[in-house]
Design a protein around this motif. Structure first.
Motif, PDB file in Angstrom:
ATOM      1  N   LEU A   1      61.193 -25.910 -14.983  1.00 16.82           N
ATOM      2  CA  LEU A   1      60.197 -24.815 -15.072  1.00 16.82           C
ATOM      3  C   LEU A   1      59.904 -24.050 -13.715  1.00 16.82           C
ATOM      4  O   LEU A   1      59.960 -22.898 -13.533  1.00 16.82           O
ATOM      5  CB  LEU A   1      58.987 -25.303 -15.502  1.00 16.82           C
ATOM      6  CG  LEU A   1      57.630 -24.339 -15.703  1.00 16.82           C
ATOM      7  CD1 LEU A   1      58.302 -23.274 -16.619  1.00 16.82           C
ATOM      8  CD2 LEU A   1      56.553 -25.107 -16.298  1.00 16.82           C
ATOM      9  N   ALA A   2      59.779 -24.934 -12.575  1.00 17.43           N
ATOM     10  CA  ALA A   2      59.694 -24.737 -11.280  1.00 17.43           C
ATOM     11  C   ALA A   2      60.556 -23.572 -10.973  1.00 17.43           C
ATOM     12  O   ALA A   2      60.580 -22.761 -10.332  1.00 17.43           O
ATOM     13  CB  ALA A   2      59.440 -25.330 -10.429  1.00 17.43           C
ATOM     14  N   ALA A   3      62.102 -24.215 -11.074  1.00 15.40           N
ATOM     15  CA  ALA A   3      63.317 -23.488 -10.721  1.00 15.40           C
ATOM     16  C   ALA A   3      63.407 -22.176 -11.418  1.00 15.40           C
ATOM     17  O   ALA A   3      63.594 -20.858 -10.828  1.00 15.40           O
ATOM     18  CB  ALA A   3      64.520 -24.261 -10.839  1.00 15.40           C
ATOM     19  N   ILE A   4      63.164 -21.894 -12.760  1.00 24.13           N
ATOM     20  CA  ILE A   4      63.095 -20.984 -13.275  1.00 24.13           C
ATOM     21  C   ILE A   4      62.194 -19.808 -13.023  1.00 24.13           C
ATOM     22  O   ILE A   4      62.374 -18.652 -12.815  1.00 24.13           O
ATOM     23  CB  ILE A   4      63.252 -21.274 -15.068  1.00 24.13           C
ATOM     24  CG1 ILE A   4      64.473 -21.966 -15.439  1.00 24.13           C
ATOM     25  CG2 ILE A   4      63.205 -19.948 -15.871  1.00 24.13           C
ATOM     26  CD1 ILE A   4      64.376 -22.673 -16.497  1.00 24.13           C
ATOM     27  N   ALA A   5      60.796 -20.393 -12.775  1.00 26.62           N
ATOM     28  CA  ALA A   5      59.795 -19.404 -12.717  1.00 26.62           C
ATOM     29  C   ALA A   5      60.099 -18.732 -11.350  1.00 26.62           C
ATOM     30  O   ALA A   5      59.371 -17.586 -10.937  1.00 26.62           O
ATOM     31  CB  ALA A   5      58.459 -20.208 -12.941  1.00 26.62           C
ATOM     32  N   LEU A   6      60.310 -19.660 -10.072  1.00 23.71           N
ATOM     33  CA  LEU A   6      60.058 -19.158  -8.775  1.00 23.71           C
ATOM     34  C   LEU A   6      61.424 -19.164  -8.005  1.00 23.71           C
ATOM     35  O   LEU A   6      61.493 -18.588  -6.619  1.00 23.71           O
ATOM     36  CB  LEU A   6      59.307 -20.527  -8.205  1.00 23.71           C
ATOM     37  CG  LEU A   6      57.752 -20.523  -8.626  1.00 23.71           C
ATOM     38  CD1 LEU A   6      57.374 -21.805  -8.000  1.00 23.71           C
ATOM     39  CD2 LEU A   6      57.180 -19.597  -8.252  1.00 23.71           C
ATOM     40  N   GLY A   7      62.571 -19.210  -8.818  1.00 27.19           N
ATOM     41  CA  GLY A   7      63.926 -19.462  -8.024  1.00 27.19           C
ATOM     42  C   GLY A   7      63.964 -20.663  -7.449  1.00 27.19           C
ATOM     43  O   GLY A   7      63.239 -21.538  -7.230  1.00 27.19           O
ATOM     44  N   PRO A   8      65.063 -21.052  -7.215  1.00 28.49           N
ATOM     45  CA  PRO A   8      65.595 -22.498  -6.822  1.00 28.49           C
ATOM     46  C   PRO A   8      64.934 -23.151  -5.634  1.00 28.49           C
ATOM     47  O   PRO A   8      64.528 -24.290  -5.292  1.00 28.49           O
ATOM     48  CB  PRO A   8      67.152 -22.492  -6.743  1.00 28.49           C
ATOM     49  CG  PRO A   8      67.434 -20.932  -6.439  1.00 28.49           C
ATOM     50  CD  PRO A   8      66.708 -20.273  -7.106  1.00 28.49           C
ATOM     51  N   TRP A   9      65.284 -22.143  -4.418  1.00 30.14           N
ATOM     52  CA  TRP A   9      64.540 -22.851  -3.111  1.00 30.14           C
ATOM     53  C   TRP A   9      63.030 -23.059  -3.111  1.00 30.14           C
ATOM     54  O   TRP A   9      62.775 -23.904  -2.624  1.00 30.14           O
ATOM     55  CB  TRP A   9      64.940 -21.789  -2.028  1.00 30.14           C
ATOM     56  CG  TRP A   9      66.654 -21.593  -1.760  1.00 30.14           C
ATOM     57  CD1 TRP A   9      67.413 -20.621  -2.033  1.00 30.14           C
ATOM     58  CD2 TRP A   9      67.546 -22.648  -1.431  1.00 30.14           C
ATOM     59  NE1 TRP A   9      68.623 -20.772  -1.796  1.00 30.14           N
ATOM     60  CE2 TRP A   9      68.771 -21.948  -1.327  1.00 30.14           C
ATOM     61  CE3 TRP A   9      67.490 -24.007  -1.276  1.00 30.14           C
ATOM     62  CZ2 TRP A   9      69.979 -22.727  -1.023  1.00 30.14           C
ATOM     63  CZ3 TRP A   9      68.623 -24.652  -0.992  1.00 30.14           C
ATOM     64  CH2 TRP A   9      69.605 -24.144  -0.864  1.00 30.14           C
TER      65      TRP A   9
END
Lengths: 265, 318
Positions: B84-92
């Motif tokens: 969820l964090a990666a999809i919503a905010l981008g990977p880095w």
């Protein structure tokens, strides 16, 4: 409302509370490292490490059994190590009959399992003590001095500050869901598992939107108060002579623990 | 409130004492390198505005882990949040946010140890984010259905990858037998992962309907996507290929590991990584483990770089 569940700091005054946070972080990590370095079955070493812990507890002014009473948090994960009881080869210590299965607990398996448990249990107590005697901003300041990247420290600082607000938000969302989920006695409520999962997901999405909006407001408010990308502190954190002395004394104690464990084996 | 913290976090938050010193240090080094790259990237791409945003997002992930739904009886599904964090905010940015969550959980709540925090960061903040974002990118954003299947697969696989690396770390430390820990962890997390995937998919669908502009505005661009796809594919392939092998034939995998010098007597003497009076990191066993790990990482990095270079040149021609 539930701030006590999040703030593990015990606001009293003691020599451990007054100690420089850098020393506390370093000694905690060194203590945990020392436990990890103790060989399996070094009961003398584990006993001495426990004695060091009790001394630290005494200096914290929280009572000599303070961390022991809090230390159950580490226990559930011990399950992960259970398999080592059976998987290490060696002479059988105890054989359990489970129907047609025969489970053999081996001597080296039991030794390793108990050692892992003790290591884990001693280490978690040190971590509990650290947050009980150190204010969170001081902890962050110490991490920054110990070369944790500034951007990560800032993120953690913001996160901790808004943890309380957002968990309150979750409690409100959950209360709203419960208020709308009346079930007559004897009937099954709440729809299918898929439906329930979808509701939980929508709640997470809702929380996400509220969080983003809140972070926008926070940023504007902070700009208005002169934020320039850095959190400042008024606490100078200078290492005093007492801090160096405690650091030196702790390191010597841990070296004694290591030496004693190896000679007694 | 306390019991809720346990249920889902039980198996992935490794406490101190469960990993040996060599494994802990290698994981710390790998985690520090990845977080360092993430900080470098985020600093270049985002302004100071992003720091309060990432802080609040980390608090969001932490709070969202308290949202549960009843599965059967007393068991309930929860969120871990890497995908969820990666999809919503981008990977880095997702990596940094998840790192903050793992650090707070370990430091303040003793959900996970301090010496082993490198391993916890690697599993829950880094590997799960890489897999989550890469697999999400594989499916792309062309149609709603494909996109949702992508979110589902990404979050399920991110949990599986984290569970796999946790099992491998426990095995390398001699805390659990390979033939037991891999099938047990993967079995439990195949189920936990479905809960994670359902919540993540519904959450992303909700946000896409309400505020489509908020889901990582850069994710649609092709820049950087191929590297993530390659990295995630490599990790998922390793997990999917080695799980049945490790479950069915643990001795075989252990034999290979010993032949490669990857693990020296893992089952018989993991804690004598400090053989008698030698310093931990200087012992022959830990050096060989460390070097083998390093070589493995270099090979993976090389393969990923190679694939992304090939795909880049194909993209230019086509």
């Amino acid at each position: 409302m539930h701030a006590s569940a999040f703030d593990r700091y015990r606001a009293i005054d003691s020599s451990l509370h007054r100690l420089d946070p850098r020393v506390k972080v370093l000694v905690t990590v060194l203590f945990i490292l020392s436990n990890a370095l103790l060989p399996d079955g070094a009961w003398g070493g584990f006993g001495l490490a426990f004695a060091v812990l009790i001394i630290a507890n005494l200096y914290s002014g929280l009572g000599w059994l303070f961390t022991l009473k809090q230390s159950y948090v580490a226990l559930p994960f011990a399950l992960a190590a259970v398999t080592v009881l059976f998987s290490l080869p060696g002479p059988a210590l105890w054989t359990v009959e489970l129907g047609s299965w025969q489970v053999v607990i081996t001597q080296p398996g039991a030794l390793r399992f108990l050692s892992i448990l003790v290591r884990s249990w001693l280490s978690v107590q040190a971590a509990i003590l650290l947050v009980a005697v150190t204010r969170f901003p001081d902890l962050l300041h110490a991490l920054r001095h110990l070369k944790m990247p500034g951007i990560l420290v800032s993120i953690i600082a913001f996160m901790y500050r808004y943890l309380f607000l957002l968990t309150d938000e979750v409690l409100r969302l959950r209360r709203a869901r419960e208020a709308r989920s009346a079930v007559l006695p004897g009937t099954k409520g709440g729809g299918s598992v898929l439906w329930r999962a979808k509701i939980a997901g929508s709640m997470a999405g809702q929380l996400f939107l509220r969080s983003i909006e809140r972070s926008d407001r926070i940023y504007s408010a902070m700009l208005a108060r002169g934020y320039a990308g850095q959190l400042l502190t008024l606490n100078p954190h200078v290492m005093k002579r007492a801090d160096w002395l405690v650091l030196a004394a702790s390191i010597s104690l841990l070296i004694i623990v290591q030496a004693a464990a190896r000679f007694s084996l | 409130m306390r019991p809720e913290f346990f249920i889902n976090r039980l198996y992935l938050h490794i406490p101190d004492g469960m990993l040996n010193v060599a494994t802990s240090i290698i994981c710390w080094v790998l985690a520090a390198i990845l977080i360092g790259i993430a900080i470098y990237k985020v600093r270049g791409e985002l302004g100071e505005r992003q720091i309060p945003l990432m802080g609040v997002m980390a608090a969001f992930i932490f709070a969202a882990q308290m949202i549960n739904f009843t599965v059967i009886g007393g068991t309930s599904g929860h969120l871990i949040g890497g995908a969820l964090a990666a999809i919503a905010l981008g990977p880095w940015a997702g990596m940094l946010v998840m790192s903050a969550v793992v650090i707070i959980q370990g430091l303040v709540f003793q959900d996970g140890g301090l010496l082993v925090m490198g391993a916890n960061l690697l599993n829950m903040a880094l590997i799960s984010t890489i897999v989550g974002f890469g697999i999400y990118k594989v499916f792309g954003t062309r149609s709603w259905k494909v996109r949702m299947v992508g979110v589902f697969a990404a979050s399920w696989l991110s949990v599986m990858a984290a569970a796999f690396s946790t099992s491998i770390q426990l095995w390398l430390s001699g805390t659990a037998g390979l033939g037991i820990v891999v099938p047990a962890m993967m079995g439990i997390h195949a189920l936990i992962g479905i809960g994670e995937a359902l919540i993540t998919t519904a959450a992303v669908a909700f946000v896409l309907r309400a505020r489509p502009d908020l889901i990582d505005p850069n994710a649609g661009k092709s820049r950087g996507g191929r590297g993530w796809i390659a990295a995630a594919s490599v990790i998922v392939l390793v997990v999917l290929l080695l799980t049945p092998f490790a479950s069915a034939n643990p001795d075989g995998l252990e034999r290979v590991a010993i032949d490669l010098g990857f693990i020296d007597k893992a089952q018989s003497a993991p804690y004598s990584v400090i053989p008698d009076y030698e310093l931990p990191v200087l012992g022959a066993t830990s050096w060989s483990t460390f070097l083998a790990g390093l070589i493995g990482v270099l090979i993976v990095v090389g393969v990923v770089a190679g694939i992304s270079l090939i795909r880049k040149s194909q993209g230019r021609e086509g």
